[in-house]
Write a protein that holds these residues in place. Structure first.
Motif, PDB file in Angstrom:
ATOM      1  N   ASP A  18       0.765  -1.375  -0.047  1.00 48.36           N
ATOM      2  CA  ASP A  18      -0.159  -0.039   0.042  1.00 48.36           C
ATOM      3  C   ASP A  18       0.801   1.228  -0.015  1.00 48.36           C
ATOM      4  O   ASP A  18       0.369   2.388  -0.635  1.00 48.36           O
ATOM      5  N   GLU A  19       2.072   1.343   0.690  1.00 49.29           N
ATOM      6  CA  GLU A  19       2.906   2.266   0.647  1.00 49.29           C
ATOM      7  C   GLU A  19       3.344   2.709  -0.763  1.00 49.29           C
ATOM      8  O   GLU A  19       3.533   3.958  -1.246  1.00 49.29           O
ATOM      9  N   MET A  20       3.807   1.691  -1.491  1.00 47.54           N
ATOM     10  CA  MET A  20       4.077   1.825  -2.930  1.00 47.54           C
ATOM     11  C   MET A  20       3.190   2.453  -3.826  1.00 47.54           C
ATOM     12  O   MET A  20       3.332   3.316  -4.750  1.00 47.54           O
ATOM     13  N   MET A  21       2.019   2.089  -3.560  1.00 44.79           N
ATOM     14  CA  MET A  21       0.700   2.644  -4.280  1.00 44.79           C
ATOM     15  C   MET A  21       0.413   4.076  -3.787  1.00 44.79           C
ATOM     16  O   MET A  21       0.123   5.054  -4.590  1.00 44.79           O
ATOM     17  N   ASP A  22       0.483   4.328  -2.661  1.00 46.22           N
ATOM     18  CA  ASP A  22       0.552   5.717  -2.098  1.00 46.22           C
ATOM     19  C   ASP A  22       1.645   6.497  -2.560  1.00 46.22           C
ATOM     20  O   ASP A  22       1.169   7.821  -2.982  1.00 46.22           O
ATOM     21  N   ILE A  23       2.710   5.848  -2.874  1.00 46.38           N
ATOM     22  CA  ILE A  23       3.735   7.007  -3.314  1.00 46.38           C
ATOM     23  C   ILE A  23       3.564   7.259  -4.767  1.00 46.38           C
ATOM     24  O   ILE A  23       4.097   8.439  -5.458  1.00 46.38           O
ATOM     25  N   GLY A  24       2.929   6.454  -5.500  1.00 48.15           N
ATOM     26  CA  GLY A  24       2.560   6.595  -6.876  1.00 48.15           C
ATOM     27  C   GLY A  24       3.191   5.987  -7.995  1.00 48.15           C
ATOM     28  O   GLY A  24       3.237   6.205  -9.000  1.00 48.15           O
ATOM     29  N   PHE A  25       3.987   4.716  -7.546  1.00 48.56           N
ATOM     30  CA  PHE A  25       4.667   4.031  -8.610  1.00 48.56           C
ATOM     31  C   PHE A  25       3.660   3.553  -9.528  1.00 48.56           C
ATOM     32  O   PHE A  25       2.499   3.199  -9.225  1.00 48.56           O
ATOM     33  N   ASP A  26       4.256   3.645 -10.846  1.00 47.92           N
ATOM     34  CA  ASP A  26       3.429   2.922 -11.921  1.00 47.92           C
ATOM     35  C   ASP A  26       3.753   1.583 -12.009  1.00 47.92           C
ATOM     36  O   ASP A  26       2.667   0.901 -12.909  1.00 47.92           O
ATOM     37  N   GLY A  27       4.772   1.030 -11.532  1.00 47.23           N
ATOM     38  CA  GLY A  27       4.995  -0.546 -11.895  1.00 47.23           C
ATOM     39  C   GLY A  27       5.773  -1.003 -10.607  1.00 47.23           C
ATOM     40  O   GLY A  27       6.529  -0.311  -9.935  1.00 47.23           O
ATOM     41  N   PHE A  28       5.856  -2.248 -10.276  1.00 54.14           N
ATOM     42  CA  PHE A  28       6.345  -3.043  -9.136  1.00 54.14           C
ATOM     43  C   PHE A  28       6.916  -3.997  -9.787  1.00 54.14           C
ATOM     44  O   PHE A  28       6.560  -5.078 -10.438  1.00 54.14           O
ATOM     45  N   HIS A  29       8.428  -4.310  -9.473  1.00 54.92           N
ATOM     46  CA  HIS A  29       9.318  -5.259 -10.183  1.00 54.92           C
ATOM     47  C   HIS A  29      10.120  -5.889  -9.001  1.00 54.92           C
ATOM     48  O   HIS A  29      10.505  -5.142  -8.222  1.00 54.92           O
ATOM     49  N   PRO A  30      10.233  -7.324  -8.667  1.00 53.24           N
ATOM     50  CA  PRO A  30       9.649  -8.282  -9.692  1.00 53.24           C
ATOM     51  C   PRO A  30       8.777  -9.303  -9.070  1.00 53.24           C
ATOM     52  O   PRO A  30       8.921 -10.265  -9.702  1.00 53.24           O
ATOM     53  N   VAL A  31       8.186  -9.149  -7.986  1.00 56.54           N
ATOM     54  CA  VAL A  31       7.332  -9.952  -7.408  1.00 56.54           C
ATOM     55  C   VAL A  31       8.019 -11.303  -6.982  1.00 56.54           C
ATOM     56  O   VAL A  31       7.920 -12.414  -7.764  1.00 56.54           O
ATOM     57  N   GLN A  32       9.198 -11.399  -6.359  1.00 54.45           N
ATOM     58  CA  GLN A  32       9.983 -12.581  -6.027  1.00 54.45           C
ATOM     59  C   GLN A  32       9.198 -13.845  -5.815  1.00 54.45           C
ATOM     60  O   GLN A  32       8.716 -14.022  -4.721  1.00 54.45           O
ATOM     61  N   PRO A  33       9.409 -14.992  -6.777  1.00 55.29           N
ATOM     62  CA  PRO A  33       8.350 -16.019  -6.347  1.00 55.29           C
ATOM     63  C   PRO A  33       8.939 -16.911  -5.238  1.00 55.29           C
ATOM     64  O   PRO A  33       7.902 -17.662  -4.722  1.00 55.29           O
ATOM     65  N   GLN A  34       9.895 -16.522  -4.673  1.00 56.26           N
ATOM     66  CA  GLN A  34      10.413 -17.223  -3.361  1.00 56.26           C
ATOM     67  C   GLN A  34       9.411 -17.024  -2.127  1.00 56.26           C
ATOM     68  O   GLN A  34       9.425 -17.730  -1.065  1.00 56.26           O
ATOM     69  N   CYS A  35       9.065 -15.759  -2.159  1.00 63.72           N
ATOM     70  CA  CYS A  35       8.209 -15.187  -1.027  1.00 63.72           C
ATOM     71  C   CYS A  35       6.916 -14.594  -1.349  1.00 63.72           C
ATOM     72  O   CYS A  35       6.253 -14.028  -0.531  1.00 63.72           O
ATOM     73  N   MET A  36       6.660 -14.303  -2.682  1.00 62.78           N
ATOM     74  CA  MET A  36       5.275 -13.566  -2.973  1.00 62.78           C
ATOM     75  C   MET A  36       4.530 -14.363  -4.123  1.00 62.78           C
ATOM     76  O   MET A  36       5.516 -15.022  -5.087  1.00 62.78           O
ATOM     77  N   ASN A  37       3.600 -14.512  -4.432  1.00 62.80           N
ATOM     78  CA  ASN A  37       2.801 -15.254  -5.623  1.00 62.80           C
ATOM     79  C   ASN A  37       1.981 -14.107  -6.398  1.00 62.80           C
ATOM     80  O   ASN A  37       1.416 -13.179  -5.889  1.00 62.80           O
ATOM     81  N   LEU A  38       2.575 -14.275  -7.616  1.00 57.64           N
ATOM     82  CA  LEU A  38       2.045 -13.193  -8.703  1.00 57.64           C
ATOM     83  C   LEU A  38       0.621 -13.258  -8.777  1.00 57.64           C
ATOM     84  O   LEU A  38      -0.108 -11.939  -8.819  1.00 57.64           O
ATOM     85  N   ALA A  39      -0.107 -14.129  -8.660  1.00 66.18           N
ATOM     86  CA  ALA A  39      -1.694 -14.080  -8.663  1.00 66.18           C
ATOM     87  C   ALA A  39      -2.155 -13.155  -7.481  1.00 66.18           C
ATOM     88  O   ALA A  39      -3.166 -12.584  -7.580  1.00 66.18           O
ATOM     89  N   GLU A  40      -1.812 -13.404  -6.196  1.00 63.92           N
ATOM     90  CA  GLU A  40      -2.001 -12.655  -5.000  1.00 63.92           C
ATOM     91  C   GLU A  40      -1.675 -11.304  -5.233  1.00 63.92           C
ATOM     92  O   GLU A  40      -2.494 -10.306  -4.776  1.00 63.92           O
ATOM     93  N   VAL A  41      -0.658 -11.117  -5.883  1.00 56.49           N
ATOM     94  CA  VAL A  41      -0.326  -9.408  -6.022  1.00 56.49           C
ATOM     95  C   VAL A  41      -1.048  -8.656  -6.839  1.00 56.49           C
ATOM     96  O   VAL A  41      -1.516  -7.509  -6.714  1.00 56.49           O
ATOM     97  N   LYS A  42      -1.454  -9.472  -8.087  1.00 54.18           N
ATOM     98  CA  LYS A  42      -2.170  -8.837  -8.917  1.00 54.18           C
ATOM     99  C   LYS A  42      -3.504  -8.743  -8.213  1.00 54.18           C
ATOM    100  O   LYS A  42      -4.031  -7.407  -8.664  1.00 54.18           O
ATOM    101  N   ALA A  43      -4.117  -9.691  -7.734  1.00 52.19           N
ATOM    102  CA  ALA A  43      -5.430  -9.189  -6.758  1.00 52.19           C
ATOM    103  C   ALA A  43      -5.576  -8.169  -5.960  1.00 52.19           C
ATOM    104  O   ALA A  43      -6.278  -7.165  -5.981  1.00 52.19           O
ATOM    105  N   TRP A  44      -4.298  -7.894  -5.125  1.00 53.15           N
ATOM    106  CA  TRP A  44      -4.156  -6.857  -4.291  1.00 53.15           C
ATOM    107  C   TRP A  44      -4.155  -5.416  -5.199  1.00 53.15           C
ATOM    108  O   TRP A  44      -4.656  -4.699  -4.379  1.00 53.15           O
ATOM    109  N   PHE A  45      -3.341  -5.498  -6.170  1.00 54.68           N
ATOM    110  CA  PHE A  45      -3.294  -4.209  -6.788  1.00 54.68           C
ATOM    111  C   PHE A  45      -4.625  -3.882  -7.501  1.00 54.68           C
ATOM    112  O   PHE A  45      -4.713  -2.598  -7.708  1.00 54.68           O
ATOM    113  N   SER A  46      -5.178  -4.681  -7.890  1.00 55.21           N
ATOM    114  CA  SER A  46      -6.729  -4.461  -8.521  1.00 55.21           C
ATOM    115  C   SER A  46      -6.584  -3.438  -9.497  1.00 55.21           C
ATOM    116  O   SER A  46      -7.526  -2.316  -9.611  1.00 55.21           O
ATOM    117  N   GLY A  47      -5.538  -3.493 -10.551  1.00 54.28           N
ATOM    118  CA  GLY A  47      -5.455  -2.559 -11.393  1.00 54.28           C
ATOM    119  C   GLY A  47      -4.897  -1.231 -11.227  1.00 54.28           C
ATOM    120  O   GLY A  47      -4.809  -0.354 -11.934  1.00 54.28           O
TER     121      GLY A  47
END
Length: 397
Positions: A263-292
């Motif tokens: 939420d801090e990253m979205m509040d700052i206003g970044f257009d993109g987040f790199h790289p969703v490290q698979p050892q500790c984050m799941n891409l589908a979960e991150v996509k759901a959280w960002f909600s576009g």
């Protein structure tokens, strides 16, 4: 769509004609892929030929660009030079007065800096030492591709540039806890430097910047949330706003478990987040959280898969990555960090080829859905990596 249009569409959370793909590719992997493609690699520099540590020669830039063309990559990724000159085989100094231990197996390790007191920092300007020629890699890419590709300039963010300026991450942490005036002075120094980098990159023709600098490990933040909000977030926000004022896009790079900072990253206003490290984050979960609200980069595993796997395994992983992250747009495919020296060239080729094979919108692999309401970010941020991996594996199965 050309590459630039495709990349921009995804950054704007839209749906392009196919999933954009790009990556940072180490020189060793560049030459390895060229060799596998049967290209003439006689121009490959021998060990010790480079005059500055880690800088690309004209010949490797030419081959790099030829690969971008051959593999239909959608963006270029450039770094600026710090004029790091070797003093011995394993030690060198850059033009900002920083001493580094050198290695053929990774990035130089900061070991020394002349900025030891508050007065040192206040009387020093990194921005004054910056030159347009430091961005010759970006200039080469822009001259080669023009507006056909999205040109991304890598810049150390204020936290990473800050601990480099101080001579080590440990010193920055001590500053945050015991000397806030020093921490803010370094934040000001490096933010002004970042903005000067952005000015030059913009003038050359960059379309966006990516702020480097890890903020987390696989299971924890590197600093407290209070320290992040006091000493890091305001400077990142200033830089993001400055990039946007130039009409450019800005992405944040950080490895590790970033759930606590999403939420801090979205509040700052970044257009993109790199790289969703698979050892500790799941891409589908991150996509759901960002909600576009933010585009995602990644996340083909470069820690294990691209180093120890086979091309067939990489092909399957790319298909899974597209299934998890690409539906609905807003996804740019790349590795989970970079194509570093340990990556097998045949696996790098397999990743790019699979992205092209499976990434056409309208023909994407089966979508994996996650209910955002079922996610608890506080739990995700604290849950040990191995348990999260087992839970994600059960959900995907």
């Amino acid at each position: 769509m050309n590459g630039r249009e495709r990349f921009l569409c995804a950054l704007n959370r839209g749906i392009p004609d196919r999933v954009p793909v790009f990556d940072w590719i180490d020189e060793k992997v560049v030459w390895g892929m060229a060799d596998l493609l049967g290209w003439d690699v006689s121009g490959r520099p021998t060990e010790g030929e480079a005059t500055r540590h880690g800088e690309e020669t004209e010949e490797v830039l030419r081959i790099y660009c030829d690969l971008i063309d051959e593999l239909s990559l959608d963006a270029t990724w450039s770094a600026y030079s710090t004029n790091l000159l070797p003093e011995t085989k394993d030690w060198g100094w850059d033009k900002y007065g920083r001493g580094f231990m050198l290695s053929d197996h990774g990035i130089p390790a900061i070991m020394a800096s002349g900025l030891k007191t508050l007065e040192d920092v206040q009387n020093f300007s990194m921005a004054d030492l910056l030159q347009r020629n430091d961005f010759r890699m970006l200039e080469y890419m822009v001259n080669r591709f023009g507006r056909e590709k999205f040109h991304l300039q890598s810049i150390n963010g204020p936290f990473q540039e800050g601990w480099l300026a101080r001579g080590g991450m440990d010193k920055s942490f001590v500053d945050m806890g015991a000397d806030p005036d020093m921490a803010h002075a370094v934040g000001r120094l490096t933010t002004d430097f970042n903005k000067a980098c952005i000015d030059i990159a913009h003038d050359i023709g960059a379309d966006g910047v990516i702020l480097d600098g890890d903020l987390t490990g696989n299971d924890y933040m590197l600093m407290s949330m209070d320290h992040f909000r006091q000493f890091i977030k305001p400077y990142k926000k200033e830089i993001v706003d400055y990039v946007h004022s130039k009409g450019m896009k800005v992405m944040k790079h950080s490895d590790g478990n970033m759930w606590a900072l999403m939420d801090e990253m979205m509040d700052i206003g970044f257009d993109g987040f790199h790289p969703v490290q698979p050892q500790c984050m799941n891409l589908a979960e991150v996509k759901a959280w960002f909600s576009g609200q933010c585009a995602m980069f990644g996340n083909v595993d470069c820690l294990d898969l691209l180093v120890f796997g086979t091309p067939d395994m990489v092909d399957a992983a790319v298909k899974q990555t597209i299934a998890e992250g690409s539906h609905g747009g807003g996804h740019i495919l790349c590795s989970s960090n970079s194509l570093h020296p340990g990556v097998l060239p045949e696996n790098a080729l397999a990743m790019f080829r699979a992205a092209k094979a499976y990434g056409k919108y309208g023909e994407l692999p089966t979508q994996i859905t996650v209910d955002k309401e079922a996610l608890d970010m506080s739990v995700l941020a604290k849950e040990p990596t191995r348990r999260r991996e087992r839970r994600s594996a059960r959900r995907v199965a």
